[in-house]
Design an enzyme around this catalytic site. Structure first.
Site, PDB file in Angstrom:
ATOM      1  N   ASP A 486      35.948   1.036  54.065  1.00  0.00           N
ATOM      2  CA  ASP A 486      34.921   1.969  53.605  1.00  0.00           C
ATOM      3  C   ASP A 486      35.269   2.606  52.267  1.00  0.00           C
ATOM      4  O   ASP A 486      34.419   3.225  51.630  1.00  0.00           O
ATOM      5  CB  ASP A 486      34.790   3.118  54.619  1.00  0.00           C
ATOM      6  CG  ASP A 486      34.018   2.700  55.850  1.00  0.00           C
ATOM      7  OD1 ASP A 486      33.126   1.862  55.722  1.00  0.00           O
ATOM      8  OD2 ASP A 486      34.323   3.222  56.941  1.00  0.00           O
TER       9      ASP A 486
HETATM   10  C1  BGC Z   1      37.880   7.282  55.663  1.00  0.00           C
HETATM   11  C2  BGC Z   1      37.551   5.995  56.360  1.00  0.00           C
HETATM   12  C3  BGC Z   1      36.291   6.172  57.138  1.00  0.00           C
HETATM   13  C4  BGC Z   1      35.180   6.721  56.265  1.00  0.00           C
HETATM   14  C5  BGC Z   1      33.975   7.000  57.116  1.00  0.00           C
HETATM   15  C6  BGC Z   1      36.729   7.754  54.833  1.00  0.00           C
HETATM   16  O1  BGC Z   1      37.031   8.975  54.275  1.00  0.00           O
HETATM   17  O2  BGC Z   1      39.055   7.143  54.895  1.00  0.00           O
HETATM   18  O3  BGC Z   1      38.605   5.612  57.206  1.00  0.00           O
HETATM   19  O4  BGC Z   1      35.873   4.973  57.692  1.00  0.00           O
HETATM   20  O5  BGC Z   1      35.584   7.885  55.614  1.00  0.00           O
HETATM   21  O6  BGC Z   1      32.906   7.460  56.444  1.00  0.00           O
HETATM   22  C1  NOJ Z   2      37.161   3.724  59.870  1.00  0.00           C
HETATM   23  C2  NOJ Z   2      35.800   3.197  60.118  1.00  0.00           C
HETATM   24  O1  NOJ Z   2      35.333   3.611  61.358  1.00  0.00           O
HETATM   25  C3  NOJ Z   2      35.753   1.709  60.025  1.00  0.00           C
HETATM   26  O2  NOJ Z   2      34.460   1.257  60.131  1.00  0.00           O
HETATM   27  C4  NOJ Z   2      36.365   1.282  58.724  1.00  0.00           C
HETATM   28  O3  NOJ Z   2      36.315  -0.083  58.687  1.00  0.00           O
HETATM   29  C5  NOJ Z   2      37.774   1.808  58.560  1.00  0.00           C
HETATM   30  N1  NOJ Z   2      37.766   3.206  58.690  1.00  0.00           N
HETATM   31  C6  NOJ Z   2      38.427   1.400  57.247  1.00  0.00           C
HETATM   32  O4  NOJ Z   2      37.872   2.069  56.165  1.00  0.00           O
END
Ligand code: BGC
Ligand code: NOJ
Length: 822
Positions: A486
């Protein structure tokens, strides 16, 4: 160094036993399996909600407060001048004994003080919308005890988000009713809501409180509520401000005597035209009925036995016996349990997810399915339909949806270009487990719009097409807003701290940003799709056969083209590139100053076995060992970013070693582990796996790890971090399903397939013989594997004494014995 321990596993009871309330972080559990849910910490903190942690929050909780873990279901016991709680908090009166047992959908907290034992069993009965709190008070002293018991719950005004901010309104809306031993919370019931909550106890009460400040006192805290400290309830009736529910009961216990009290926190919905029994008076019929179902110890014990029986059944579907307790307990108990929890909650409500930010994730829920589908297939089926219903006609989809409304979440929108592929991943897992191809004929809408329905198979097709139709200059998939990571936001150039990295996409016009992670994912799921088409063709008749065969050939061509593109422009010499940025420059290459190698593309391209014949897979796996592996697992990228890179987005916003910037994202370690198993490298696969297996971590470092030692967390601080090995974001993580998928199918090697079970383990050389009992559709297999020192390669299989050709045991109902020699 001697490590401090806070608890231990009790495998026989399938519990984790916490023996010191001052754990390094609240260690929590989940209650409820459908509809009504609660989070509960080892000191009874947490909250309850109905279906949706944002829109139907029943009790109030204070995230990130001081002290941590503030708010919960608290019992105060006043014994003379001493006031204490069975779970130590909030009074923190030193206890003579403390124990918290987190089990399968229940928690039992026991405290002892001055000869009194208080034990509370918390659980949500099956199919009932309530949390049971069975409190047993026992006098273990030689004198008669006169105790004053106060219960406590604080109501949330339903919408957990506005509950935290709209005080000009909230402080005037709160309403309650009191009837006998039941306190009803009916805020907003007078207008559009048709639901209320109640807190009941199955004993006469000698007083109550429903107004928080009257009970606690404006200058006091949960640790010393005035009414409790003085031993005098105020019988307050809340009008606005902050409604609570507290019962007051005087309890006399002779030496050796014990008494049970059943407290019930319930949720009720009424029909619009049956809301009231008299003007302003809520219709309590359903509440009375629910209470009547659980108003005695016997009824509660029966409901608890039913819950335990459910878990017996669920955990009997896949059971391994290897003789290694640390492995067996994770496979047989905790990993499967965590899979159920992530299936239920996605990423919505934990002690790291506030329940207001995110609903169900499109990619997350599809992955969670893979850990859950063997447990309750019909629920997995429904989930697939719900997810697919949030797709758009072009194959793109909402990144998240709200569980209550099942509608796509507009705040986050779509554009995460890996999302569509996950629908194939989840659906294929469901069909292989169940053999239920009929799900593909279900009519499923787009964006929940009635009239737009097409078959689920059509959704799968357009999911694949979405990738093919969005290729970049190297014929690799365009990344869109982000892929699985993400935080790799290649089309968001942001210098504005008020902009969200997740939703800002300000430069997508003319983008050349491509993802090797999606390329690998496309090849893996593309092969699955092709195999599915063949399976459909073999079950079809007439024209349909040709239709499916043609479709298989079309997709095979696309898969082959993707493989060629990766080989041509996705290889860096020792590992797979990670991406191309907006301008078409390499990311995750030796040419970069930092983040030369990333884990995601190594995982997916090795799972896809791209270039295995040219040694690419082996080189990539070796590079993971060389550059990514450390004591606690494999980091996401190496070296970590030391500064913010405007063109990359959130990834470089994190300090070194944390989260997506070189943290150990446990979620993607299994991808590489599966890559290792496909390559037949059992020793390496096992070494990586054991590093992030909670039971191994539990043994080594409870204090350093900090979060719950019985489940995986999303992230463990990586080698570049200030404190490598410290865990964060426990419970709700795709790690659960991936750990399960990895160990059950690729390490232990029991893999459901369309026509039976494929047996193909990949083990460390040291592995002993082991047995897996696997219920599969209408069959039960007892499968014994004799590894004979081999890491991979099944030599022979017998089914009920007769030799089987190949590695798939053909499915047939009934009980079977399978012997496998490697
Ligand atoms: C996090 C990710 C997460 C995303 C969700 C980010 O700040 O680092 O792990 O999946 O937010 O919106
Ligand atoms: C958490 C999110 O839930 C997942 O969808 C994502 O792939 C990972 N973070 C990595 O960013």
């Amino acid at each position: 160094m001697e490590q401090k321990r806070y608890g231990h596993f009790d495998d026989q009871h399938r519990e984790y036993v916490i023996t010191d309330p001052q754990t390094p972080w609240p260690w929590i559990n989940y209650l409820g399996n459908e509809d009504f849910f609660s989070l509960i910490s080892n000191t009874a903190g947490g909250y309850s909600f109905y279906k949706d942690a944002k829109f139907r929050r029943i009790t109030r909780y204070r995230y990130n407060n001081v002290p941590m873990d503030n708010g919960g279901r608290y019992f105060y016991i006043k014994d003379g001048e001493t006031v204490w709680n069975p779970g130590w908090k909030p009074c923190k009166t030193p206890l003579d004994f403390y124990e918290c047992r987190h089990g399968m959908s229940y928690t039992r907290i026991t405290g002892k003080k001055n000869g009194v034992e208080a034990s509370v069993l918390f659980f949500v009965p099956l199919k009932k919308w309530c949390e049971v709190q069975k409190l047993t008070l026992k006098n273990e002293s030689s004198e008669t005890k006169s105790l004053k018991l106060f219960s406590f719950e604080e109501w949330c005004l339903w919408n957990a988000a506005t509950d935290m901010e709209n005080f000009q309104r909230n402080f005037s809306t709160g309403e309650v009713e009191i009837e006998g031993s039941t306190i009803y919370h009916k805020t907003e019931y007078r207008e559009r809501r048709n639901h209320y909550a109640f807190y009941h106890v199955n004993a006469p009460i000698q007083g109550f409180d429903t107004d928080r400040e009257t009970f606690v006192g404006l200058y006091n805290a949960f640790a010393d509520p005035q009414a409790v400290m003085e031993g005098k309830p105020r019988n307050s009736h809340a009008h606005g401000w902050s409604p609570i529910a507290s019962h007051y009961i005087e309890v006399t216990l002779k030496p050796g005597e014990s008494k049970d009290f059943v407290f019930l926190l319930g949720y009720i919905e009424n029909e619009q035209d049956e809301k009231f029994e008299a003007p302003q008076v809520i219709n309590k019929k359903k509440a009375h009925a629910l209470i009547a179902e659980l108003d005695t110890t016997e009824k509660v014990d029966k409901a608890f036995a039913e819950l335990c029986a459910l878990w017996d059944n669920l955990l009997n579907i896949y059971k391994v016996k290897t003789g290694n307790d640390k492995l067996d307990r994770m496979v047989n108990i905790w990993n499967q349990y965590q899979c159920m929890v992530t299936f239920n909650f996605s990423r919505s409500a934990s002690f790291f997810e506030s329940g207001v930010g995110r609903g169900m994730g499109f990619r997350d829920s599809n992955q969670d399915l893979v850990g859950f589908v063997h447990q309750i297939p019909p629920r997995a089926r429904q989930r697939i339909i719900d997810i697919a219903s949030t797709q758009f006609p072009d194959g793109g989809c909402y990144h998240q949806y709200q569980p209550l409304t099942k509608r796509g979440n507009n705040d986050i929108g779509g554009g995460f270009n890996d999302d569509p592929c996950w629908l194939i991943f989840g659906t294929v897992a469901y069909i292989k487990e169940t053999g239920d191809f009929s799900i593909l004929d279900e009519m499923v809408p787009f964006d929940n719009q009635p009239g737009t329905e097409v078959t689920l198979f059509e959704h799968l097709k357009i999911s694949m097409n979405h990738v093919i139709e969005n290729l970049g200059p190297h014929l690799l998939p365009l990344i869109g807003r982000a892929d699985w990571n993400d935080c790799l936001n290649l089309n968001c150039f942001s210098w504005d701290p008020n902009e969200s990295f997740q939703t800002t996409e300000n430069v997508s016009e003319g983008t050349k940003a491509e993802s090797l992670m999606i390329a690998g994912l496309f090849v893996v799921t593309g092969k699955d799709y092709v195999a599915l088409c063949h399976a459909l063709a073999s079950r079809a008749c007439g024209d349909a056969i040709a239709t499916y065969t043609t479709e298989a050939a079309r997709m095979q061509k696309a898969v082959d083209a993707m493989i060629a593109a990766v080989k041509k422009d996705g290889w860096d010499g020792e590992w797979y590139l990670r991406a191309y940025d907006f301008y078409g420059r390499k990311i995750g290459s030796n040419e970069n100053d930092e983040a030369k190698i990333f884990i995601e593309s190594q995982g997916w391209c090795t799972m896809a076995e791209i270039g295995a014949e040219d040694g690419m897979v082996a080189k990539s796996l070796d590079s993971c060992k060389k550059y990514l592996e450390c004591e606690h697992g494999m980091v996401l990228n190496n070296p970590a970013f030391s500064k913010y890179i405007y063109e990359y987005g959130e990834i470089s916003s994190y300090p070194e070693g944390y989260k997506e910037n070189a943290g150990i994202f446990c979620h993607n370690n299994p991808w590489v582990i599966i890559g290792e198993t496909l390559a037949g490298r059992g020793n390496d696969a096992w070494a990586h796996y054991a590093k992030i297996l909670p039971s191994y971590v539990e043994e080594k470092y409870q204090t350093l790890h900090k979060v719950e030692p019985y489940v995986n967390c999303q992230m463990v601080a990586g080698k570049d971090a200030f404190k490598p090995g410290e865990g964060k974001n426990s419970w709700l993580t795709g790690t659960a399903a991936w750990m399960w998928y990895t160990v059950s199918e690729f390490i232990l090697g029991i893999k459901p397939d369309y026509d039976g079970i494929r047996i193909d383990p990949c083990l460390p050389e040291t592995a002993n013989d082991y047995t897996v009992n696997r219920k599969f559709r209408e069959a039960e297999y007892e499968i014994t594997i004799h590894p004979n020192g081999a890491q991979k390669g099944v030599k022979s299989i017998t089914l009920d004494g007769k030799p089987v050709e190949g590695t798939v045991i053909p499915y047939s109902a009934g009980k079977h014995v399978v012997e496998v020699t490697m």
